[in-house]
Each structure stands twice: as structure tokens, then as C-alpha cells.
Design an enzyme around this catalytic site. Structure first.
Site, PDB file in Angstrom:
ATOM      1  N   GLY A 190       2.957   4.289  13.491  1.00 19.43           N
ATOM      2  CA  GLY A 190       3.543   3.002  13.878  1.00 19.43           C
ATOM      3  C   GLY A 190       2.957   2.473  15.177  1.00 19.43           C
ATOM      4  O   GLY A 190       2.707   1.262  15.318  1.00 19.43           O
ATOM      5  N   CYS A 222      14.297   9.754   7.055  1.00 19.80           N
ATOM      6  CA  CYS A 222      14.222   9.334   8.456  1.00 19.80           C
ATOM      7  C   CYS A 222      15.592   9.308   9.116  1.00 19.80           C
ATOM      8  O   CYS A 222      15.717   9.525  10.308  1.00 19.80           O
ATOM      9  CB  CYS A 222      13.588   7.952   8.533  1.00 19.80           C
ATOM     10  SG  CYS A 222      14.410   6.767   7.450  1.00 19.80           S
ATOM     11  N   GLU A 242      10.604  15.340  15.114  1.00 18.24           N
ATOM     12  CA  GLU A 242      11.069  15.166  13.746  1.00 18.24           C
ATOM     13  C   GLU A 242      10.425  16.230  12.866  1.00 18.24           C
ATOM     14  O   GLU A 242       9.201  16.290  12.747  1.00 18.24           O
ATOM     15  CB  GLU A 242      10.669  13.774  13.270  1.00 18.24           C
ATOM     16  CG  GLU A 242      11.219  13.436  11.926  1.00 18.24           C
ATOM     17  CD  GLU A 242      10.860  12.020  11.503  1.00 18.24           C
ATOM     18  OE1 GLU A 242       9.690  11.639  11.629  1.00 18.24           O
ATOM     19  OE2 GLU A 242      11.769  11.303  11.041  1.00 18.24           O
ATOM     20  N   GLY A 249       7.071   4.521   8.262  1.00 20.93           N
ATOM     21  CA  GLY A 249       6.336   5.780   8.329  1.00 20.93           C
ATOM     22  C   GLY A 249       6.581   6.447   9.668  1.00 20.93           C
ATOM     23  O   GLY A 249       7.593   6.206  10.335  1.00 20.93           O
ATOM     24  N   GLU A 275       9.570   0.592  10.852  1.00 24.95           N
ATOM     25  CA  GLU A 275      10.691   1.502  10.565  1.00 24.95           C
ATOM     26  C   GLU A 275      10.112   2.903  10.673  1.00 24.95           C
ATOM     27  O   GLU A 275       9.367   3.332   9.798  1.00 24.95           O
ATOM     28  CB  GLU A 275      11.236   1.275   9.146  1.00 24.95           C
ATOM     29  CG  GLU A 275      11.776  -0.113   8.888  1.00 24.95           C
ATOM     30  CD  GLU A 275      13.080  -0.379   9.615  1.00 24.95           C
ATOM     31  OE1 GLU A 275      13.709   0.578  10.116  1.00 24.95           O
ATOM     32  OE2 GLU A 275      13.455  -1.549   9.706  1.00 24.95           O
ATOM     33  N   LYS A 303       0.840  -1.206   0.000  1.00 28.37           N
ATOM     34  CA  LYS A 303       0.000   0.000   0.000  1.00 28.37           C
ATOM     35  C   LYS A 303       0.875   1.257   0.000  1.00 28.37           C
ATOM     36  O   LYS A 303       1.283   1.735   1.035  1.00 28.37           O
ATOM     37  CB  LYS A 303      -0.935   0.043   1.217  1.00 28.37           C
ATOM     38  CG  LYS A 303      -1.958   1.166   1.071  1.00 28.37           C
ATOM     39  CD  LYS A 303      -2.411   1.776   2.377  1.00 28.37           C
ATOM     40  CE  LYS A 303      -1.493   2.805   2.935  1.00 28.37           C
ATOM     41  NZ  LYS A 303      -1.323   4.040   2.168  1.00 28.37           N
TER      42      LYS A 303
HETATM   43  P1  NAD Z   1       2.802   8.380   7.825  1.00 33.51           P
HETATM   44  O1  NAD Z   1       3.059   7.550   9.007  1.00 33.51           O
HETATM   45  O2  NAD Z   1       1.776   9.417   7.919  1.00 33.51           O
HETATM   46  O3  NAD Z   1       2.352   7.449   6.600  1.00 33.51           O
HETATM   47  C1  NAD Z   1       3.134   6.367   6.158  1.00 33.51           C
HETATM   48  C2  NAD Z   1       2.234   5.374   5.465  1.00 33.51           C
HETATM   49  O4  NAD Z   1       1.345   4.805   6.420  1.00 33.51           O
HETATM   50  C3  NAD Z   1       1.349   5.943   4.372  1.00 33.51           C
HETATM   51  O5  NAD Z   1       1.178   4.966   3.361  1.00 33.51           O
HETATM   52  C4  NAD Z   1       0.021   6.188   5.098  1.00 33.51           C
HETATM   53  O6  NAD Z   1      -1.084   6.187   4.226  1.00 33.51           O
HETATM   54  C5  NAD Z   1      -0.006   5.002   6.038  1.00 33.51           C
HETATM   55  N1  NAD Z   1      -0.729   5.169   7.281  1.00 33.51           N
HETATM   56  C6  NAD Z   1      -0.798   6.252   8.088  1.00 33.51           C
HETATM   57  N2  NAD Z   1      -1.512   5.980   9.198  1.00 33.51           N
HETATM   58  C7  NAD Z   1      -1.880   4.679   9.105  1.00 33.51           C
HETATM   59  C8  NAD Z   1      -2.613   3.802   9.957  1.00 33.51           C
HETATM   60  N3  NAD Z   1      -3.124   4.197  11.122  1.00 33.51           N
HETATM   61  N4  NAD Z   1      -2.797   2.520   9.550  1.00 33.51           N
HETATM   62  C9  NAD Z   1      -2.275   2.091   8.391  1.00 33.51           C
HETATM   63  N5  NAD Z   1      -1.591   2.885   7.538  1.00 33.51           N
HETATM   64  C10 NAD Z   1      -1.385   4.157   7.891  1.00 33.51           C
HETATM   65  O7  NAD Z   1       4.200   8.964   7.387  1.00 33.51           O
HETATM   66  P2  NAD Z   1       4.555   9.915   6.165  1.00 33.51           P
HETATM   67  O8  NAD Z   1       4.231  11.312   6.527  1.00 33.51           O
HETATM   68  O9  NAD Z   1       3.998   9.385   4.909  1.00 33.51           O
HETATM   69  O10 NAD Z   1       6.146   9.679   6.099  1.00 33.51           O
HETATM   70  C11 NAD Z   1       7.036  10.346   6.895  1.00 33.51           C
HETATM   71  C12 NAD Z   1       7.444   9.526   8.103  1.00 33.51           C
HETATM   72  O11 NAD Z   1       8.015   8.274   7.714  1.00 33.51           O
HETATM   73  C13 NAD Z   1       8.518  10.182   8.925  1.00 33.51           C
HETATM   74  O12 NAD Z   1       8.190  10.123  10.278  1.00 33.51           O
HETATM   75  C14 NAD Z   1       9.760   9.373   8.639  1.00 33.51           C
HETATM   76  O13 NAD Z   1      10.752   9.423   9.611  1.00 33.51           O
HETATM   77  C15 NAD Z   1       9.215   8.030   8.445  1.00 33.51           C
HETATM   78  N6  NAD Z   1      10.141   7.190   7.672  1.00 33.51           N
HETATM   79  C16 NAD Z   1      10.847   6.219   8.318  1.00 33.51           C
HETATM   80  C17 NAD Z   1      11.768   5.448   7.621  1.00 33.51           C
HETATM   81  C18 NAD Z   1      12.542   4.357   8.312  1.00 33.51           C
HETATM   82  O14 NAD Z   1      13.010   3.451   7.637  1.00 33.51           O
HETATM   83  N7  NAD Z   1      12.697   4.369   9.610  1.00 33.51           N
HETATM   84  C19 NAD Z   1      11.963   5.654   6.268  1.00 33.51           C
HETATM   85  C20 NAD Z   1      11.230   6.668   5.634  1.00 33.51           C
HETATM   86  C21 NAD Z   1      10.312   7.426   6.364  1.00 33.51           C
END
Ligand code: NAD
Length: 483
Positions: free
Chosen positions: A235, A286, A388, A230, A252, A178
Site C-alpha cells: 500500500g 485483515c 500481522e 492488500g 485497505e 487485477k
Molecule cells: P499483497 O499486498 O502482497 O498483495 C495484494 C495485491 O496487490 C495482489 O494482487 C498483488 O499482486 C498486488 N501487489 C503487490 N504489490 C504490488 C505493487 N507494488 N503494486 C501493485 N500491486 C501490487 O497482499 P496479500 O499477501 O495478497 O494479502 C494479504 C494482505 O492483505 C494482508 O496484509 C491483509 O491484511 C491485507 N488485506 C486487507 C484488507 C482490508 O480491507 N483492509 C482485506 C483483505 C486483506
């Protein structure tokens, strides 16, 4: 197949219109120009994707295939993707806004390398071990974990999906991927390449969707494991959803990584090597090194050097090979980053350079740019040091002595990445060992390919890449086979 017009979802090995899907326009974050369109899955589409994945897994068509066969499909897919590398780099930059050189050097080659790495590991892995105690013998065997929901963010549109899809498929799992609505297009190339390479129907399903549908997916009883990248906020919700049915989960999440610059470090070496690690993907990474810990005795020297180097960063159209900093992925992200700069000012931080929207040519007027920004006089308790920001904003924090530097670095809910800078390798390593974080670089060196990637604390659970990233898609089973 058009790379930019994707009005259908990929479910059960077919392109399908789905039911009640929403069409969205994907816009270039640097200009606002239309890049293409994509369908967003509804909860009914998610159900169909889980059903297809479940059926393919339970049939054994992929899970029971010889590892050599799985390996060959992944290798063929990597070759097919490689043939499209220049187009893919342009596509990633067009939907994400990261500089084209970064797409060419990282966002495209890394997924190819991961596909090949896990293709080889699938073949070479020891799945079976016989364990005896003198009286009894057990066959300890590793089997695929089952149906995997891979939920990914926008900042690595092809690389983050591949970090999950490659080891999951190598292990014999079936996957529902997704991607997010911001960057729904690039990941579809995995469907194109893997189905052309011979992946059976239903083993990979791709359904870009919004958060609500993402939540439906991770709560689905047909999903055995969730692999999520994310924000830490999402998470935590996902971990709770998985806890309800004890589904396997790897996370992650976010980071607020510290670069500890020791008092013997050479400013001319540190600044040019550290800035790309801080401004990766326009600061939306990240693992970005966003807290710059400088010795108090050399604070002004480092602030001046960082300020000069930041002011010289070329901001502009990310498709221009000379651009170092492109736009934020969306207006929402731009406003979030600007909000943090305002918060920093209110908290008493000093904006040394940046802090506002950059002056750019009229064709970039619709872009979501934020000038790279250096904040000084930051205390580690401030929100700009703890939260962050996910943009090109760096905070300089000063310290006295190595112990205080380590204490500040560790005073964070996150623990994803970090770096130590010194002319004395042994001292740098000793400091690195004291950091409560998943990955540390000494003097800006990259990690060896195959090193585990992941975080301590609220930065996540589990590891991707390397053999650790493969074991995350296996379950251990003991079969008593006799005396
Ligand atoms: P986000 O958590 O809002 O969304 C990430 C993904 O999760 C998207 O596909 C979103 O639609 C989905 N999502 C959101 N809430 C959900 C839920 N309750 N249930 C299921 N799916 C859900 O994050 P973002 O704004 O898209 O990305 C930025 C974040 O990602 C930052 O915090 C960054 O640090 C993190 N990130 C971490 C890594 C890593 O490997 N540690 C890598 C890249 C990004």
C-alpha cells in the site's frame, strides 16, 4: 463457460489470449490437487486493458448512461450470480481453502448484497446540488472519477473485487480489476455476469497478474484512481506511485486488531463469540481479532478457556461443512505463519496450544495447514504482537485497568478493527470510543450492512461500503451557473 479453466483474459468485453501471458495452474490449498488454470497478464496486456477502459470511459457509453440504466445492469448481474451461488461457494473454497460454510454465508452473499446496495444507491443518490450565496449560484455536481485500477488480494476472491467494482460501476467509472495469482478464478464470474447483464464493452476488464504487472498498472498514466486492498507494505508503494501523478487512491491494508476483554466480561460468552472473529478465513483476515487483551486478575481463567476452545476447533478439508479451520492459501503463507510462531518462542512467548502442523488424514498431506495456536506471556512490544501474522495465531496480552487496555490496543501501527467485551454496555462503548481504529464491535455484534469499512494509521486511507464507499468513486465539480 468453465468456472475453473480460464486460459484467457477479459479485455474490452472479449475473452482474449493476450500477448506473452503466462498460464498457471490453480491448486487446492487443502490437498494440492489441481483446481483449474488461469492466464496471468503481461504488462502489454495491462496496457491493452487500460486502453479499453480509457476508451469506454471517454466515450461516455457508461459514464453518461442514466443512473437507472447502470442500476439495472448491476441488479441483473446480482441475479445471475445468485443463480450460481452453490457453485461459486465451492469455487471460492477450492481456490482459497476457507471453510465452505463461510463461503456460503459470507463470501458469496456479501458480493450480491453489495451489487444490489450500490445498484440502488446509484439510482437514489443526489448528484447535483445548487448552492447560492445571495449573489451567485453554483451547481455542485458529482461525476465519476474516471478509469479505476482495482488491485485485490487472495483472501476474499469475489467479495473484495466486488467491494470496488460495484460502487465504481454504479458511479459510472470504467475498471481494470487485477486479482492475484493465488486466487485468479472467482473474480471472473463478475465478468460473466456483468457482460450477460448488458455492461458495455471495455467498462470492466479483468487481468489476473503478479506484483510486477500490478505495479505497472498502478503507475499507468491512463489510470485516474487506484483502489487497493492488500498489505501495508504494498500500500505504501502504491500510494507513492499515485502521488507522482496525484492519482486518487484508497487503501485497505493490514491489521493487528485488539479484543479488549473487560474485567466484568463473562468468559462463557466471550470465548465462543470471539474465536470466529479471530479465525475468520483460517486467520487470514485483515480484521481478525488477534491480540486478546485480558485483565491480569483473570488471565489464567481466560487462557484456559481459550486453549480448550482452540483445541476443540475442527481442522480439515474446508469442503466438509463441519470444518472450522482449513489450510493457509499457499506454502509460502504456511511458512510465514510458522516463522512467526518460532519468532514468538524466541521472544519468550509460551505456546499454550497448537504451534505445529496438525495430524491429518493422508488425503490432506499436500495441504498447507497450521494448527490454531494460542501464545501467552506476550508483551505488546514483541513482533508477534506488533506484526500481522495472517494465520490462526492469537496472542494473549494482560493488562491492569481500562486505561492500560486502551493504551495497549492503541500501541500499534495498525488501526483497522477491534472489539470490546463487557456486561456493561455503556462502559464498553466508552472504551470503544477511545480506540484509534476504524471498526469496533461491542460483544461480538456484527456491523450493520452499509457501515463504512476501513482503517486508521497504516491500515489504510478512505472507506469502502456504504455511501462513503460510493463517494470514493466520484469527483466534485463546481459549475458557476449564474446569479
Ligand atoms: P499483497 O499486498 O502482497 O498483495 C495484494 C495485491 O496487490 C495482489 O494482487 C498483488 O499482486 C498486488 N501487489 C503487490 N504489490 C504490488 C505493487 N507494488 N503494486 C501493485 N500491486 C501490487 O497482499 P496479500 O499477501 O495478497 O494479502 C494479504 C494482505 O492483505 C494482508 O496484509 C491483509 O491484511 C491485507 N488485506 C486487507 C484488507 C482490508 O480491507 N483492509 C482485506 C483483505 C486483506
Amino acid at each position: 463457460m468453465s468456472l475453473t479453466e480460464r486460459p484467457e483474459l477479459f479485455i474490452g468485453g472479449r475473452w482474449t489470449a493476450g500477448s506473452q501471458t503466462r498460464q498457471i495452474e490453480v491448486r487446492n490449498p487443502a490437498t494440492g490437487a489441481r483446481v483449474g488454470s488461469a492466464a496471468l497478464a503481461s504488462t502489454a496486456d495491462i496496457d491493452a486493458a487500460v486502453e479499453a477502459a480509457r476508451a469506454s470511459f471517454d466515450s461516455g457509453v457508461w459514464a453518461d448512461a442514466p443512473p437507472e440504466e447502470r442500476s439495472a445492469v448491476l441488479h441483473r448481474a446480482a441475479d445471475l450470480l445468485e443463480a450460481r451461488a452453490p457453485e461459486l461457494a465451492r469455487l471460492i473454497t477450492s481456490e482459497l481453502g476457507c471453510p465452505i460454510w463461510f463461503s456460503e454465508r459470507a463470501h458469496v452473499p456479501n458480493p450480491l448484497r453489495n451489487l444490489r446496495y450500490y445498484a440502488d444507491l446509484a439510482k437514489d443518490f443526489d448528484y447535483d446540488e445548487r448552492r447560492g450565496d445571495g449573489s451567485n449560484t453554483s451547481l455542485v455536481t458529482q461525476v465519476p472519477v474516471g478509469v479505476v485500477a482495482a488491485v485485490t488480494p487472495w483472501n476474499g476472491p469475489l467479495s473484495t473485487p466486488t467491494l470496488k467494482v460495484a460502487p465504481a460501476l454504479a458511479a459510472g467509472c470504467s475498471v481494470i480489476l487485477k486479482p492475484p495469482p493465488e486466487t485468479p478464478l472467482s473474480a471472473y464470474n463478475l465478468a460473466d455476469a456483468l457482460s450477460e447483464a448488458g455492461l458495455p464493452e471495455g467498462v470492466l476488464n479483468i487481468v489476473p497478474a503478479d506484483r510486477e504487472e500490478g505495479a505497472h498498472l498502478v503507475n499507468h498514466p491512463g489510470v485516474d484512481k487506484v483502489a487497493f486492498t492488500g498489505s501495508s507494505a504494498a500500500g505504501k508503494k502504491i500510494m507513492a506511485a499515485c502521488a507522482a501523478r496525484v492519482a486518487r487512491v484508497t487503501l485497505e491494508l493490514g491489521g493487528k486488531s485488539a479484543a479488549i476483554i473487560l474485567d466484568d466480561a463473562d468468559v462463557d460468552k466471550v470465548v465462543p463469540a470471539l474465536l470466529p472473529m479471530a479465525f475468520m478465513v483460517n486467520g487470514q483476515a485483515c480484521i481478525a481479532q488477534t491480540r486478546l487483551l485480558v485483565p491480569r486478575s483473570r488471565r489464567d481463567e481466560f487462557i484456559d478457556a481459550f486453549a480448550q476452545a482452540i483445541a476443540a476447533q475442527r481442522i480439515g478439508d474446508p469442503l466438509d461443512p463441519a470444518t472450522m479451520i482449513g489450510p493457509m492459501v499457499s506454502r509460502r503463507q504456511q511458512e510465514r505463519v510458522e516463522g512467526y510462531i518460532a519468532t514468538g518462542r524466541t521472544e519468550g512467548a509460551r505456546v499454550v496450544v497448537g504451534g505445529e502442523r496438525p495430524h491429518l488424514p493422508p488425503e490432506l498431506a499436500g495441504g498447507h495447514f497450521v494448527a490454531p495456536t494460542l501464545l501467552a506471556d506476550v508483551h505488546n512490544s514483541m513482533r508477534v504482537a506488533q506484526e500481522e501474522i495472517f494465520g490462526p495465531v492469537l496472542a494473549v496480552i494482560d493488562y491492569d485497568g481500562d486505561d492500560e487496555a486502551v493504551a495497549i490496543a492503541n500501541d500499534s501501527v495498525y488501526g483497522l478493527s477491534g472489539s470490546v467485551w463487557s456486561n456493561d454496555e455503556e462502559r464498553a462503548l466508552a472504551v470503544a470510543r477511545r480506540m484509534r481504529t476504524g471498526m469496533v464491535s461491542l460483544n461480538g455484534r456484527p456491523q450493520a450492512f452499509g457501515s463504512p469499512f476501513g482503517g486508521f494509521k497504516e491500515s489504510g486511507i478512505g472507506r469502502e461500503m456504504g455511501p462513503e464507499g460510493f463517494r470514493a468513486y466520484l469527483e466534485t465539480m463546481s459549475i458557476a451557473v449564474g446569479s
